[in-house]
Design an enzyme around this catalytic site. Structure first.
Site, mmCIF file in Angstrom:
data_model
loop_
_atom_site.group_PDB
_atom_site.id
_atom_site.type_symbol
_atom_site.label_atom_id
_atom_site.label_comp_id
_atom_site.label_asym_id
_atom_site.label_seq_id
_atom_site.Cartn_x
_atom_site.Cartn_y
_atom_site.Cartn_z
ATOM 1 N N CYS A 33 -4.105 6.669 0.302
ATOM 2 C CA CYS A 33 -3.100 6.226 -0.664
ATOM 3 C C CYS A 33 -3.706 5.468 -1.832
ATOM 4 O O CYS A 33 -3.012 5.158 -2.786
ATOM 5 C CB CYS A 33 -2.073 5.337 0.032
ATOM 6 S SG CYS A 33 -2.849 3.873 0.739
ATOM 7 N N ASP A 35 -4.756 2.414 -1.804
ATOM 8 C CA ASP A 35 -4.521 0.975 -1.732
ATOM 9 C C ASP A 35 -5.812 0.236 -1.382
ATOM 10 O O ASP A 35 -6.750 0.819 -0.845
ATOM 11 C CB ASP A 35 -3.425 0.669 -0.709
ATOM 12 C CG ASP A 35 -2.065 1.099 -1.223
ATOM 13 O OD1 ASP A 35 -1.932 1.264 -2.442
ATOM 14 O OD2 ASP A 35 -1.147 1.274 -0.411
ATOM 15 N N CYS A 58 0.735 -1.461 1.046
ATOM 16 C CA CYS A 58 2.148 -1.396 1.412
ATOM 17 C C CYS A 58 2.501 -2.454 2.470
ATOM 18 O O CYS A 58 1.629 -3.171 2.954
ATOM 19 C CB CYS A 58 2.462 -0.010 1.948
ATOM 20 S SG CYS A 58 1.671 0.257 3.538
ATOM 21 N N CYS A 102 -2.493 3.044 7.297
ATOM 22 C CA CYS A 102 -2.462 1.731 6.642
ATOM 23 C C CYS A 102 -3.174 0.688 7.507
ATOM 24 O O CYS A 102 -3.792 -0.247 6.981
ATOM 25 C CB CYS A 102 -1.026 1.282 6.406
ATOM 26 S SG CYS A 102 0.014 2.550 5.681
HETATM 27 FE FE1 FES Z 1 -1.349 2.482 1.328
HETATM 28 FE FE2 FES Z 1 0.031 1.797 3.426
HETATM 29 S S1 FES Z 1 0.562 3.300 1.983
HETATM 30 S S2 FES Z 1 -1.857 1.044 2.792
#
Ligand code: FES
Length: 144
Positions: A33, A35, A58, A102
């Protein structure tokens, strides 16, 4: 969809923040993702005295990092190595399957911070592998 424990750690994250004079810092990105997670460790002897995290991730990433930091705090490095994303998910009574990736951020960032600590101190930590990528100093945007 989320367990009570996940919601609790998401709403009241433990150990969020930074440690100025950290013994080790690790920053990793989630390939799925994009992140980002950064973990700061304060290590005395071989005990993790303090741990903090910062994330642009998230809710599930926040909850798993909060729980992961709780699980490694006060532990020896060896014990902290046993805190896998699976152990963190179990401690949270589970995560929806689409959110499992995640939970990897916390484990990988803790390992990256341990790697940084080991490198700085010229030691080898059993079972610890070099992080795939430590994205280093990249700024983590402040959450709104
Ligand atoms: Fe990126 Fe959860 S969607 S860490």
């Amino acid at each position: 969809m989320y367990t009570e424990k996940v919601m609790d750690h998401f709403k009241n994250p433990r150990n969020m923040g930074e440690i100025e004079d950290a013994s080790g810092v690790g920053t990793v990105g989630n390939a799925k993702c994009g992140d980002i997670m950064r973990v700061f460790l304060k290590i005395e002897g071989d005990v993790i005295e303090d741990v903090k995290f910062k994330t642009f991730g998230c809710g599930a990433a926040v909850a798993t990092s909060s729980m992961a930091t709780e699980l490694v705090k006060g532990k020896t490095i060896k014990e902290a190595m046993l805190v896998t994303n699976k152990a963190v998910m179990e401690a949270l009574d589970g995560l929806p399957p689409v959110k499992v990736h995640c939970s990897l951020l916390a484990e990988e960032a803790i390992h990256a911070a341990l790697w940084d600590y080991a490198k700085k101190n010229g030691i080898v930590i059993d079972g610890l592998e070099e992080p795939k990528e430590d994205i280093g100093e990249e700024e983590i945007p402040e959450e709104e």
